[in-house]
Design an enzyme around this catalytic site. Structure first.
Site, PDB file in Angstrom:
ATOM      1  N   LEU A  36      34.957  77.193 -25.082  1.00 45.40           N
ATOM      2  CA  LEU A  36      34.910  75.876 -25.725  1.00 45.40           C
ATOM      3  C   LEU A  36      33.917  74.930 -25.056  1.00 45.40           C
ATOM      4  O   LEU A  36      33.806  74.895 -23.831  1.00 45.40           O
ATOM      5  CB  LEU A  36      36.308  75.256 -25.701  1.00 45.40           C
ATOM      6  CG  LEU A  36      37.406  76.115 -26.342  1.00 45.40           C
ATOM      7  CD1 LEU A  36      38.751  75.415 -26.250  1.00 45.40           C
ATOM      8  CD2 LEU A  36      37.081  76.457 -27.788  1.00 45.40           C
ATOM      9  N   GLY A  46      31.526  70.345 -28.551  1.00 49.26           N
ATOM     10  CA  GLY A  46      31.577  70.419 -30.014  1.00 49.26           C
ATOM     11  C   GLY A  46      32.972  70.812 -30.480  1.00 49.26           C
ATOM     12  O   GLY A  46      33.525  70.231 -31.422  1.00 49.26           O
ATOM     13  N   HIS A  47      33.574  71.790 -29.795  1.00 48.77           N
ATOM     14  CA  HIS A  47      34.941  72.200 -30.151  1.00 48.77           C
ATOM     15  C   HIS A  47      35.926  71.062 -29.861  1.00 48.77           C
ATOM     16  O   HIS A  47      36.850  70.816 -30.645  1.00 48.77           O
ATOM     17  CB  HIS A  47      35.381  73.413 -29.323  1.00 48.77           C
ATOM     18  CG  HIS A  47      34.594  74.660 -29.585  1.00 48.77           C
ATOM     19  ND1 HIS A  47      33.734  75.204 -28.653  1.00 48.77           N
ATOM     20  CD2 HIS A  47      34.552  75.481 -30.653  1.00 48.77           C
ATOM     21  CE1 HIS A  47      33.197  76.305 -29.141  1.00 48.77           C
ATOM     22  NE2 HIS A  47      33.667  76.500 -30.356  1.00 48.77           N
ATOM     23  N   GLY A  84      33.351  73.004 -37.590  1.00 49.77           N
ATOM     24  CA  GLY A  84      32.096  72.330 -37.255  1.00 49.77           C
ATOM     25  C   GLY A  84      31.047  72.511 -38.338  1.00 49.77           C
ATOM     26  O   GLY A  84      30.967  73.561 -38.978  1.00 49.77           O
ATOM     27  N   LYS A 142      27.928  72.695 -37.772  1.00 49.72           N
ATOM     28  CA  LYS A 142      26.789  73.507 -37.315  1.00 49.72           C
ATOM     29  C   LYS A 142      26.726  74.792 -38.135  1.00 49.72           C
ATOM     30  O   LYS A 142      25.664  75.242 -38.528  1.00 49.72           O
ATOM     31  CB  LYS A 142      26.891  73.842 -35.828  1.00 49.72           C
ATOM     32  CG  LYS A 142      25.658  74.622 -35.353  1.00 49.72           C
ATOM     33  CD  LYS A 142      25.625  74.775 -33.862  1.00 49.72           C
ATOM     34  CE  LYS A 142      26.597  75.804 -33.391  1.00 49.72           C
ATOM     35  NZ  LYS A 142      26.260  77.186 -33.819  1.00 49.72           N
ATOM     36  N   GLN A 167      29.159  78.613 -43.284  1.00 48.62           N
ATOM     37  CA  GLN A 167      30.551  79.029 -43.041  1.00 48.62           C
ATOM     38  C   GLN A 167      31.525  78.002 -43.614  1.00 48.62           C
ATOM     39  O   GLN A 167      32.522  78.350 -44.262  1.00 48.62           O
ATOM     40  CB  GLN A 167      30.774  79.183 -41.536  1.00 48.62           C
ATOM     41  CG  GLN A 167      32.235  79.273 -41.129  1.00 48.62           C
ATOM     42  CD  GLN A 167      32.424  79.576 -39.657  1.00 48.62           C
ATOM     43  OE1 GLN A 167      32.260  80.705 -39.250  1.00 48.62           O
ATOM     44  NE2 GLN A 167      32.773  78.586 -38.857  1.00 48.62           N
ATOM     45  N   SER A 174      28.273  78.258 -28.166  1.00 49.84           N
ATOM     46  CA  SER A 174      28.626  79.193 -27.089  1.00 49.84           C
ATOM     47  C   SER A 174      27.456  80.111 -26.789  1.00 49.84           C
ATOM     48  O   SER A 174      27.289  80.571 -25.658  1.00 49.84           O
ATOM     49  CB  SER A 174      29.835  80.024 -27.503  1.00 49.84           C
ATOM     50  OG  SER A 174      30.912  79.153 -27.770  1.00 49.84           O
TER      51      SER A 174
HETATM   52  O1  PAF Z   1      33.135  79.333 -36.155  1.00 46.17           O
HETATM   53  C1  PAF Z   1      33.832  80.138 -35.502  1.00 46.17           C
HETATM   54  O2  PAF Z   1      34.034  79.988 -34.301  1.00 46.17           O
HETATM   55  C2  PAF Z   1      34.435  81.322 -36.223  1.00 46.17           C
HETATM   56  O3  PAF Z   1      33.585  81.823 -37.186  1.00 46.17           O
HETATM   57  C3  PAF Z   1      35.840  81.039 -36.799  1.00 46.17           C
HETATM   58  C4  PAF Z   1      35.791  79.961 -37.883  1.00 46.17           C
HETATM   59  C5  PAF Z   1      36.766  80.608 -35.686  1.00 46.17           C
HETATM   60  C6  PAF Z   1      36.397  82.316 -37.445  1.00 46.17           C
HETATM   61  O4  PAF Z   1      36.490  83.351 -36.517  1.00 46.17           O
END
Ligand code: PAF
Length: 283
Positions: free
Chosen positions: A33, A36-37, A149, A151, A155, A188
């Site tokens: 982490l 950003g997280h 996020g 970024k 996704q 990361s």
């Molecule tokens: O963005 C991430 O870290 C991953 O793709 C997620 C959303 C946790 C799914 O494994």
């Protein structure tokens, strides 16, 4: 803050929280982490009463030649950061907890169209893996709100569409990219960069900013803008994977009348693949 590893333990803990009328928030992560997280956790804490952070390096979303084995796993350090941030539960299942019968033959969630192109083109199957694990996490936790996020812009679009199409009773929320002082989007994977590569890395964001300025300044010769930026990135030492302008809402190719544009890029520095994006409103 509790760290729970099994789905059954987590469900029992969440049933108690729900009995106390707590609104549940979920922040899915793969650990290691960074700030950003933590910004995602803070967003969830502002809007819900009981925040679960999942830490699971999901093998289903990694391609055969990708960095699954070397992906950093730093649970103890992550737990400390989450305790400081005020998260309530860390859910850190094993691969066996999540895929007890293995991944072969496992049900897949596939979100067509929005998963295609961009990262979907260079990472075949990646978004099926993401949608499937996020679908599972949403079913396990049954949160009121889940935060992701921006970024990983594509996704987020895939997850929003999945939640919409499958009528999942959850609010999906995006959170802005957190950047280092020099503009590099936190990731990361930045930890893989050598000192020299780290020095070059902010050029990716600078290139997006230059494109943004050109669009705001009225340029509309999209292919030429992209080609010039691609040449500049290559000259700086990147191997661009894609650089593209899309409609920020549909993720479809940009048209001359488009008001909300997202500039998206993925580029390698050595073997490290960096992604970034920047939204431009021309309204
Ligand atoms: O963005 C991430 O870290 C991953 O793709 C997620 C959303 C946790 C799914 O494994």
């Amino acid at each position: 803050m509790n760290t729970l590893h099994s789905i059954a333990q987590l469900r029992a803990a969440l049933a108690r929280a729900r009995q106390d009328n707590k609104r549940i928030g979920l922040v899915p992560t793969m650990g290691n982490l960074h700030d950003g997280h933590i910004a995602l956790v803070e967003k969830a804490l502002q809007r819900t009463d009981h925040v679960v952070v999942s830490i699971f390096v999901n093998p289903l979303q990694f391609g055969a030649n990708e960095d699954l084995d070397s992906y950093p796993r730093t649970l103890a350090e992550d737990q400390r950061k989450l305790l400081d941030a005020g998260a309530h539960v860390v859910f850190a299942p094993s691969v066996n907890d999540m895929y007890p019968e293995g991944m072969q033959g496992h049900t897949l969630i596939s979100v067509p169209v929005v998963s295609e192109g961009l990262c979907g083109a260079s990472r075949p199957g990646h978004f099926d893996g993401v949608a499937t694990v996020v679908g599972k996490l949403l079913n396990i936790v049954q949160p009121d709100l889940a935060v992701f996020g921006e970024k990983d812009f594509q996704q987020l679009a895939v997850i929003r569409k999945m939640a919409h199409d499958l009528c999942l009773p959850v609010q999906i929320m995006g959170a802005p990219i957190v950047r280092a002082a020099d503009g590099l989007a936190l990731s990361s994977r930045n930890g893989y960069l050598s000192d020299e590569q780290r020095r070059v890395a902010p050029r990716l964001y600078q290139t997006l900013q230059q494109i943004q300025q050109q669009l705001v300044g009225g340029r509309r010769d999209f292919p030429a803008i992209i080609e010039e930026a691609r040449v500049a990135l290559t000259a700086a030492g990147f191997q661009p994977d894609y650089l593209d302008l899309r409609d920020a809402h549909s993720l479809q190719p940009v048209t001359p009348n488009c008001q909300d544009i997202v500039i998206l890029a993925a580029a390698y520095l050595g073997t490290t693949r960096l992604i970034d994006n920047l939204q431009v409103s021309l309204a």
